[in-house]
Enzyme design. Structure first.
Site, PDB file in Angstrom:
ATOM      1  N   SER A 120       0.816  -1.207   0.000  1.00 19.26           N
ATOM      2  CA  SER A 120       0.000   0.000   0.000  1.00 19.26           C
ATOM      3  C   SER A 120       0.848   1.254   0.000  1.00 19.26           C
ATOM      4  CB  SER A 120      -0.875   0.033   1.261  1.00 19.26           C
ATOM      5  OG  SER A 120      -1.626  -1.136   1.358  1.00 19.26           O
ATOM      6  N   GLU A 153      -3.429   0.291  -9.182  1.00 19.03           N
ATOM      7  CA  GLU A 153      -2.436   1.366  -9.241  1.00 19.03           C
ATOM      8  C   GLU A 153      -1.088   0.682  -9.503  1.00 19.03           C
ATOM      9  OE1 GLU A 153      -2.128   3.178  -5.342  1.00 19.03           O
ATOM     10  OE2 GLU A 153      -2.039   5.165  -6.200  1.00 19.03           O
TER      11      GLU A 153
END
Ligand SMILES: NC(=O)c1ccc[n+]([C@@H]2O[C@H](COP(=O)([O-])OP(=O)(O)OC[C@H]3O[C@@H](n4cnc5c(N)ncnc54)[C@H](O)[C@@H]3O)[C@@H](O)[C@H]2O)c1
Length: 293
Positions: A120, A153
């Site tokens: 993350s 992403e």
């Protein structure tokens, strides 16, 4: 490399199990690895339930669902990943632990394989330094839950090659995802913006601005979000939110990222969110169960 016939996924928690499911539905043979055999069993049941839900809603044919189940292999032996074309790591959000794993994988997987991390917030450039193939190391950040959320992403480390980026992007698109590309700075795009909001919601609760319900309702209805920030934090995992805020603070150096003391205390108490049955909210059936945590 671009075909990704065999995909390894490491970490069979909420993210890894969802990524493994996506890969199997997209037609790859999948090896889902976890050091914890109980986590593998839980992942197996959760993938099967999730595929059944897709089938019952006619979002997936029974045939594709059954074939996906047959393509999934569950293992605790890292040697089983030696034939993987790409390994997607989704273990605990800890740089040292991830680096150790990347160094081990680098020795085991074939020379052409890509090593991707679902981190993350941790630097892809630094993870790549644990390997001798930094040009084949990339961030592939799925959103939670991976089978549902539309975004991936992709993060390019300092040395990630165009070939690795293009192949990873094609894979994400084969999974049916929309790709955004971020440079390798702490938190990338999504968490750099999301985590300060979640942290601020904790500060609002901590300083008694409002109740948790009103903070969440205010943001849900006032800014048209499907979940309030505290509810979302429970969904992500408060331990994960805390790790990301620490990485943002260390990487970007701004005091605005210092984790709220209330978030730290909840994590210290084991109240890490939905996955443990209690976080900001209590998801357990009886208060007795909650007090045992
Ligand atoms: N939870 C989210 O919403 C979310 C969203 C995007 C990305 N991520 C990232 O994905 C990663 C995993 O998050 P999660 O929420 O699935 O965590 P989780 O706690 O649900 O699962 C992690 C799993 O990894 C396993 N594991 C830990 N160390 C291991 C090792 N060395 N080898 C093999 N298995 C190991 C654990 O046994 C556990 O089953 C983290 O890097 C996190 O930051 C999480």
């Amino acid at each position: 490399m671009s075909e990704f016939k065999v995909i390894g996924v490491i970490g069979a928690g909420q993210m890894g199990s969802g990524i493994a499911q996506l890969a199997a539905v997209a037609g790859s043979d999948v090896y889902l690895l976890d050091k914890d055999t109980q986590a593998l069993q839980t992942a197996k049941a959760s993938i099967s339930n999730s595929l059944q839900r897709f089938i019952s809603k006619s979002q997936l044919s029974k045939e594709v669902g059954m074939k996906a189940l047959a393509r999934l292999n569950y293992t605790s032996n890292v040697e089983d990943l030696r034939f993987a074309d790409i390994v997607i790591e989704a273990i605990v959000e800890n740089e040292d632990v991830k680096k150790k794993l990347f160094a081990e994988l680098d020795k085991i997987v074939k020379g052409s394989a890509i090593l991707a991390s679902n981190t993350s917030s941790i630097s892809i450039t630094r993870l790549a330094t644990a390997t001798k193939r930094p040009q084949q190391v990339i961030g592939m950040h799925f959103m939670n839950p991976p089978p549902i959320m539309k975004l991936v992403e992709i993060i390019r480390g300092a040395d990630t090659s165009d070939e690795t980026f293009d192949a990873t992007k094609r894979l994400a698109q084969r999974f049916g995802k929309t790709v955004v590309c971020s440079k390798d700075y702490s938190g990338f795009i999504v968490n750099r913006i999301l985590m300060p909001m979640i942290n601020e919601a904790f500060h609002a609760l901590y300083t008694g601005v409002a109740t948790k319900e009103d903070i969440d309702a205010g943001m849900k209805l006032g800014t048209n979000q499907p979940m309030g920030p505290l509810e979302l934090a429970d969904f992500i995992g408060l331990d994960i939110c805390l790790s990301i805020l620490k990485v943002l603070h260390a990487g970007l150096g701004d005091a605005k990222y210092v984790p709220c003391p209330l978030l730290v205390q909840y994590v210290d108490a084991g109240r890490v969110g939905r996955k443990r049955g209690i976080g900001v909210y209590n998801y357990l059936k009886s208060p007795k169960q909650a007090s045992r945590l």
